[in-house]
Design a protein around this motif. Structure first.
Motif, short mmCIF file in Angstrom:
data_model
loop_
_atom_site.label_atom_id
_atom_site.label_comp_id
_atom_site.label_asym_id
_atom_site.label_seq_id
_atom_site.Cartn_x
_atom_site.Cartn_y
_atom_site.Cartn_z
N SER A 56 -1.92 11.60 -2.47
CA SER A 56 -0.88 11.81 -3.49
C SER A 56 0.23 10.78 -3.35
O SER A 56 0.71 10.22 -4.35
CB SER A 56 -0.31 13.22 -3.36
OG SER A 56 -1.31 14.19 -3.58
N LEU A 57 0.66 10.52 -2.11
CA LEU A 57 1.73 9.55 -1.89
C LEU A 57 1.27 8.14 -2.25
O LEU A 57 2.02 7.37 -2.86
CB LEU A 57 2.18 9.60 -0.43
CG LEU A 57 3.36 8.70 -0.05
CD1 LEU A 57 4.60 9.08 -0.85
CD2 LEU A 57 3.65 8.79 1.45
N PHE A 58 0.04 7.80 -1.89
CA PHE A 58 -0.52 6.48 -2.20
C PHE A 58 -0.54 6.27 -3.72
O PHE A 58 -0.09 5.24 -4.23
CB PHE A 58 -1.92 6.37 -1.61
CG PHE A 58 -2.46 4.97 -1.54
CD1 PHE A 58 -1.87 3.91 -2.21
CD2 PHE A 58 -3.60 4.70 -0.79
CE1 PHE A 58 -2.37 2.62 -2.14
CE2 PHE A 58 -4.11 3.42 -0.70
CZ PHE A 58 -3.50 2.38 -1.39
N ALA A 59 -1.07 7.25 -4.44
CA ALA A 59 -1.16 7.14 -5.90
C ALA A 59 0.21 7.06 -6.55
O ALA A 59 0.43 6.27 -7.49
CB ALA A 59 -1.95 8.31 -6.47
N PHE A 60 1.15 7.86 -6.06
CA PHE A 60 2.50 7.85 -6.61
C PHE A 60 3.18 6.50 -6.39
O PHE A 60 3.76 5.92 -7.33
CB PHE A 60 3.33 8.97 -5.98
CG PHE A 60 4.80 8.88 -6.26
CD1 PHE A 60 5.30 9.14 -7.52
CD2 PHE A 60 5.69 8.53 -5.25
CE1 PHE A 60 6.67 9.05 -7.78
CE2 PHE A 60 7.05 8.44 -5.50
CZ PHE A 60 7.54 8.70 -6.76
N LEU A 61 3.12 5.99 -5.18
CA LEU A 61 3.75 4.70 -4.88
C LEU A 61 3.08 3.57 -5.65
O LEU A 61 3.75 2.62 -6.08
CB LEU A 61 3.69 4.43 -3.38
CG LEU A 61 4.56 5.36 -2.51
CD1 LEU A 61 4.36 5.04 -1.04
CD2 LEU A 61 6.03 5.25 -2.90
N TRP A 62 1.77 3.65 -5.84
CA TRP A 62 1.07 2.61 -6.61
C TRP A 62 1.55 2.62 -8.06
O TRP A 62 1.78 1.56 -8.65
CB TRP A 62 -0.43 2.83 -6.54
CG TRP A 62 -1.23 1.71 -7.17
CD1 TRP A 62 -1.57 1.57 -8.49
CD2 TRP A 62 -1.77 0.57 -6.50
NE1 TRP A 62 -2.29 0.43 -8.69
CE2 TRP A 62 -2.43 -0.22 -7.49
CE3 TRP A 62 -1.77 0.13 -5.18
CZ2 TRP A 62 -3.08 -1.41 -7.17
CZ3 TRP A 62 -2.43 -1.05 -4.87
CH2 TRP A 62 -3.06 -1.81 -5.86
N ASP A 63 1.68 3.81 -8.64
CA ASP A 63 2.18 3.92 -10.02
C ASP A 63 3.55 3.27 -10.15
O ASP A 63 3.78 2.45 -11.04
CB ASP A 63 2.27 5.39 -10.44
CG ASP A 63 0.92 6.03 -10.67
OD1 ASP A 63 -0.07 5.28 -10.82
OD2 ASP A 63 0.85 7.27 -10.69
N VAL A 64 4.46 3.64 -9.26
CA VAL A 64 5.86 3.22 -9.39
C VAL A 64 6.04 1.75 -9.00
O VAL A 64 6.65 0.97 -9.75
CB VAL A 64 6.77 4.12 -8.53
CG1 VAL A 64 8.21 3.60 -8.57
CG2 VAL A 64 6.72 5.55 -9.04
N LEU A 65 5.51 1.35 -7.86
CA LEU A 65 5.78 0.02 -7.33
C LEU A 65 4.90 -1.06 -7.94
O LEU A 65 5.36 -2.18 -8.20
CB LEU A 65 5.60 0.03 -5.80
CG LEU A 65 6.58 0.92 -5.02
CD1 LEU A 65 6.15 0.98 -3.55
CD2 LEU A 65 8.00 0.42 -5.15
#
Length: 220
Positions: A56-65
């Motif tokens: 979840s954290l990986f996917a979220f950071l990929w979306d944002v960054l």
């Protein structure tokens, strides 16, 4: 059709490798959810929880960054360098330009709302597929679907905007590189560069709006 060869260590290879890792983390969580049983020991549940948090954290950071180009300035630059995109050094930003990015086509509040919606949607997905829970699936499926639709809509909006900014940024800095040998000291400052990129982005948006209106679509 042309073909592209990705060499190990190239910028394209690093970006695709990290993207594959993101999907592999998501698939790992789903596999662990499928094979879990009521007799699964606590170590197995802990493994699922750890994999779910990482995914979840990986996917979220990929979306944002990566997909949106947002985030604190040092983190943005580090991520762009890691995935092989050009990093243009300039003055330190402040305010929304530091926490988001200097060039933005939408109201500042939209970005913070989009980031919050993306985080909530990524976390609720993990809860939805957690092993042996039926309460969420039976009672709030419609709500989770609405959250996911909102996430996908905001993802598409910010992704399209960032891609336009990124391409215009490359063009403006390439023009600077051509000007510099001919006119020493003619390189633009960061604020001027951001203004040029913003102007080009606004022109693109007006052009797309005009074409959509001419085709019978009403853009408000």
């Amino acid at each position: 059709l042309g073909s592209t060869t990705l060499s190990s260590g190239s910028p394209e290879w690093r970006r695709h490798a990290l993207n594959i890792a993101k999907y592999a983390a998501s698939l790992t969580v789903q596999v662990l959810s499928l094979i879990a049983s009521p007799e699964t020991p606590s170590s197995g549940r802990s493994l699922w929880l750890a994999a779910s948090c990482v995914s979840s954290l990986f996917a979220f950071l990929w979306d944002v960054l990566v997909d949106w180009g947002l985030g604190p300035q040092p983190v943005r630059r580090a991520v762009r360098y890691a995935i092989g995109e050009p990093v243009y050094r300039g003055a330190a930003n402040s305010g929304a330009a530091f926490w988001l990015r200097p060039v933005r086509a939408l109201p500042t509040l939209w970005y913070f709302v989009g980031i919050c919606v993306d985080l909530v949607a990524r976390l609720t997905w993990a809860v939805y597929i957690s092993p042996h829970q039926r309460v969420v699936q039976a009672n709030v499926t419609l709500l989770l679907g609405a959250i996911e639709l909102s996430r996908r809509a905001s993802w598409g909006l910010f992704r399209l905007e960032w891609e336009q900014i990124r391409r215009k940024s490359v063009e403006v800095h390439a023009d600077d590189a051509r000007r510099q040998p001919l006119l020493p000291g003619a390189r633009r400052g960061p604020s001027t560069t951001h203004d040029l990129i913003s102007a080009a982005l606004s022109q693109n948006i007006r052009s797309m709006t005009t074409r959509a209106s001419a085709g019978g679509m009403h853009v408000k």
